[in-house]
Enzyme design. Structure first.
Site, PDB file in Angstrom:
ATOM      1  N   GLN A 192       3.280   9.975   0.943  1.00  0.00           N
ATOM      2  CA  GLN A 192       4.551   9.270   1.151  1.00  0.00           C
ATOM      3  C   GLN A 192       5.563   9.545   0.040  1.00  0.00           C
ATOM      4  OE1 GLN A 192       2.456   5.301   2.011  1.00  0.00           O
ATOM      5  NE2 GLN A 192       4.325   5.161   3.212  1.00  0.00           N
TER       6      GLN A 192
ATOM      7  N   GLY B 141       0.831  -1.199   0.000  1.00  0.00           N
ATOM      8  CA  GLY B 141       0.000   0.000   0.000  1.00  0.00           C
ATOM      9  C   GLY B 141       0.862   1.243   0.000  1.00  0.00           C
TER      10      GLY B 141
ATOM     11  N   CYS C 220       5.742  -0.071   7.270  1.00  0.00           N
ATOM     12  CA  CYS C 220       5.421   1.113   6.482  1.00  0.00           C
ATOM     13  C   CYS C 220       6.631   1.467   5.632  1.00  0.00           C
ATOM     14  CB  CYS C 220       5.084   2.265   7.427  1.00  0.00           C
ATOM     15  SG  CYS C 220       4.653   3.780   6.567  1.00  0.00           S
ATOM     16  N   LEU C 221       6.394   1.789   4.363  1.00  0.00           N
ATOM     17  CA  LEU C 221       7.510   2.136   3.478  1.00  0.00           C
ATOM     18  C   LEU C 221       8.218   3.411   3.938  1.00  0.00           C
ATOM     19  CD1 LEU C 221       5.942   1.300  -0.004  1.00  0.00           C
ATOM     20  CD2 LEU C 221       7.648  -0.033   1.251  1.00  0.00           C
TER      21      LEU C 221
ATOM     22  N   HIS D 208      -4.570   1.930   7.631  1.00  0.00           N
ATOM     23  CA  HIS D 208      -3.195   2.443   7.712  1.00  0.00           C
ATOM     24  C   HIS D 208      -2.982   3.551   6.666  1.00  0.00           C
ATOM     25  CE1 HIS D 208       1.361   1.532   7.924  1.00  0.00           C
ATOM     26  NE2 HIS D 208       1.237   2.349   6.901  1.00  0.00           N
ATOM     27  N   GLU D 209      -3.441   3.299   5.439  1.00  0.00           N
ATOM     28  CA  GLU D 209      -3.220   4.280   4.359  1.00  0.00           C
ATOM     29  C   GLU D 209      -4.053   5.545   4.558  1.00  0.00           C
ATOM     30  OE1 GLU D 209      -0.692   3.801   2.593  1.00  0.00           O
ATOM     31  OE2 GLU D 209      -0.458   1.682   3.036  1.00  0.00           O
TER      32      GLU D 209
ATOM     33  N   HIS E 241      -2.439   7.904   6.829  1.00  0.00           N
ATOM     34  CA  HIS E 241      -1.399   8.716   6.181  1.00  0.00           C
ATOM     35  C   HIS E 241      -1.977  10.025   5.644  1.00  0.00           C
ATOM     36  CE1 HIS E 241       2.339   6.497   6.115  1.00  0.00           C
ATOM     37  NE2 HIS E 241       1.776   5.393   5.654  1.00  0.00           N
TER      38      HIS E 241
HETATM   39 ZN    ZN Z   1       2.552   3.476   5.755  1.00  0.00          ZN
END
Ligand code: ZN
Length: 170
Positions: free
Chosen positions: A50, A45, A94-95, A136-137, A140
């Site tokens: 991000q 995701g 998380c990236l 989660h997304e 963000h």
């Molecule tokens: Zn994330």
């Protein structure tokens, strides 16, 4: 095009993303690039913030692995319109916080309303890893990270670690 993914403690990650008011060619291109960036990372995701784009855009593909076909789901202006009382704990990553994983408890099911690439309003019932991932997304998009759910001690120790490693890089 593959975007560069921002990592903590970059302050942009704490900003609120703006609603998309017009789904133009630029938005479609951004979503396609986000998917490419997510698969390259690799991740399941990605939210636009991000990669430094402050728009309410999310791409998710929870099922992807080397053996399956890519099946990206695109969400424009996603919002959670229902959450289950029942919770589920999942080891999240998380990236933007590379190589760090921790258990986070969230509602196990949710319903999401969003616009698709054609601007059509859709609703999606989510459970399992998809429910975790979409929550989660969407966090963000409001400047929230999964480490915000951890104890203050855990959160500050991971933030310190990333601050230090960033200093080394610069
Ligand atoms: Zn994330």
């Amino acid at each position: 095009m593959i975007y560069q993914i921002l990592t903590i403690p970059n302050k942009i990650l704490r900003e609120r993303s703006e609603e998309v008011t017009n789904i133009d060619r630029n938005i479609i291109k951004t979503l396609d690039n986000m998917a490419e960036t997510m698969y390259a990372a690799p991740g399941i995701g990605l939210a636009a913030i991000q990669v430094g784009i402050k728009k309410r855009l999310v791409v998710i593909d929870c099922d992807y692995n080397q053996e399956t076909k890519k099946n990206p789901h695109y969400f424009i202006n996603p919002e959670i319109i229902w959450k289950s009382e029942e919770k589920r704990s999942y080891k999240e990553g998380c990236l933007s916080i590379p190589e760090y994983y921790e258990e986070v408890e969230r509602p196990s099911k949710c319903k999401v309303r969003f616009l698709d690439k054609k601007g059509i309003t859709k609703e999606l019932d989510c459970e399992g890893i998809l429910a975790t991932c979409i929550q989660h997304e969407i966090d963000h998009l409001d400047g929230k990270l999964f480490i915000d759910y951890l104890s203050r001690l855990k959160k500050s120790s991971i933030e310190k670690k990333f601050k230090k490693s960033n200093k080394r890089k610069n």
